[in-house]
Enzyme design. Structure first.
Site, PDB file in Angstrom:
ATOM      1  CG  HIS A  61      -1.926   1.106   1.203  1.00  0.00           C
ATOM      2  ND1 HIS A  61      -3.015   1.143   2.047  1.00  0.00           N
ATOM      3  CD2 HIS A  61      -2.002   2.244   0.460  1.00  0.00           C
ATOM      4  CE1 HIS A  61      -3.712   2.261   1.817  1.00  0.00           C
ATOM      5  NE2 HIS A  61      -3.109   2.940   0.872  1.00  0.00           N
ATOM      6  CD  GLU A 103       0.209   5.179  -0.849  1.00  0.00           C
ATOM      7  OE1 GLU A 103       0.997   5.260   0.108  1.00  0.00           O
ATOM      8  OE2 GLU A 103      -1.017   5.347  -0.735  1.00  0.00           O
ATOM      9  CG  HIS A 107       1.915   8.587   2.270  1.00  0.00           C
ATOM     10  ND1 HIS A 107       1.535   9.014   3.523  1.00  0.00           N
ATOM     11  CD2 HIS A 107       0.817   7.982   1.736  1.00  0.00           C
ATOM     12  CE1 HIS A 107       0.269   8.685   3.744  1.00  0.00           C
ATOM     13  NE2 HIS A 107      -0.192   8.062   2.672  1.00  0.00           N
TER      14      HIS A 107
END
Length: 209
Positions: A61, A103, A107
């Site tokens: 993930h 992502e 992040h």
């Protein structure tokens, strides 16, 4: 009295008007490596390319910078485009390119690393964590308790410690496992903000698709 009222109004207006900080790249305390149980995702996203009969079990993930006090930095840079080479590298790690791009933007930009370095860090983090044999694709029981999943991961990763991961559920179904790692990718104890979120008793583990 009127003077102090005016001062209060100025301060209050300034506080409201101040932009919300998204975090400073590289300023965080530890990582969470989030591993998603793909069959659960595919129950509600059957048309996603991740769910086209590839037989995934746990998939990446993301590798998330986190604060020890709770919370995390997010979307730290508007310059989040990836080069073709970086996309090719990330495509070997993430189940879909759309997840890779999301992502990195949310992040990865907060890691303080350049895109390729972040992807290499993510690859290294994946190599740190051993998926238990009992939770490999096409080898999983139909249900387990969250504490049993935790125990399987600890047995397969002896250096993990008793508080090194969290099991996440959606209702009564396994959704993710989140492993806490230092910035150098050693196993770390998870703070209270990273904790198991599953009901007591058996939770369902959907079969691979």
């Amino acid at each position: 009295m009127k003077y102090w009222m005016m001062v209060w109004l100025v301060l209050a207006t300034s506080a409201v008007a101040a932009p919300r900080s998204q975090g400073t790249p590289g300023e965080f305390d530890f990582y969470v490596l989030s591993l998603s149980w793909s069959p659960t995702f595919c129950l509600t996203h059957p048309d996603n390319e991740q769910c086209s009969g590839k037989g995934y079990g746990f998939v990446l993930h993301g590798l998330w910078p986190q604060y020890a006090r709770g919370g995390w930095p997010a979307s730290c840079s508007a310059q989040s485009q990836l080069s073709r080479e970086e996309i090719e590298k990330g495509a070997a790690l993430f189940p879909t390119r759309s997840l890779l791009k999301h992502e990195w933007a949310k992040h990865g930009t907060c890691s303080g690393l350049e895109p390729m370095a972040y992807l290499e860090k993510t690859d290294e983090a994946l190599g740190v964590v051993t998926i238990p044999q009992q939770l490999q694709p096409f080898n999983t029981p139909p249900s387990l308790q969250a504490r049993e999943i935790e125990a399987l991961f600890r047995e397969s990763n002896p250096r993990m410690g008793n508080h090194g991961l969290a099991v996440i559920c959606k209702g009564k179904v396994l959704s993710e496992v989140r492993v806490c790692l230092t910035k150098d990718l050693a196993f770390a104890g998870c703070p209270r903000s990273v904790k198991t979120q599953c009901r007591d008793g058996e939770i369902r583990i959907p079969a691979q698709r």
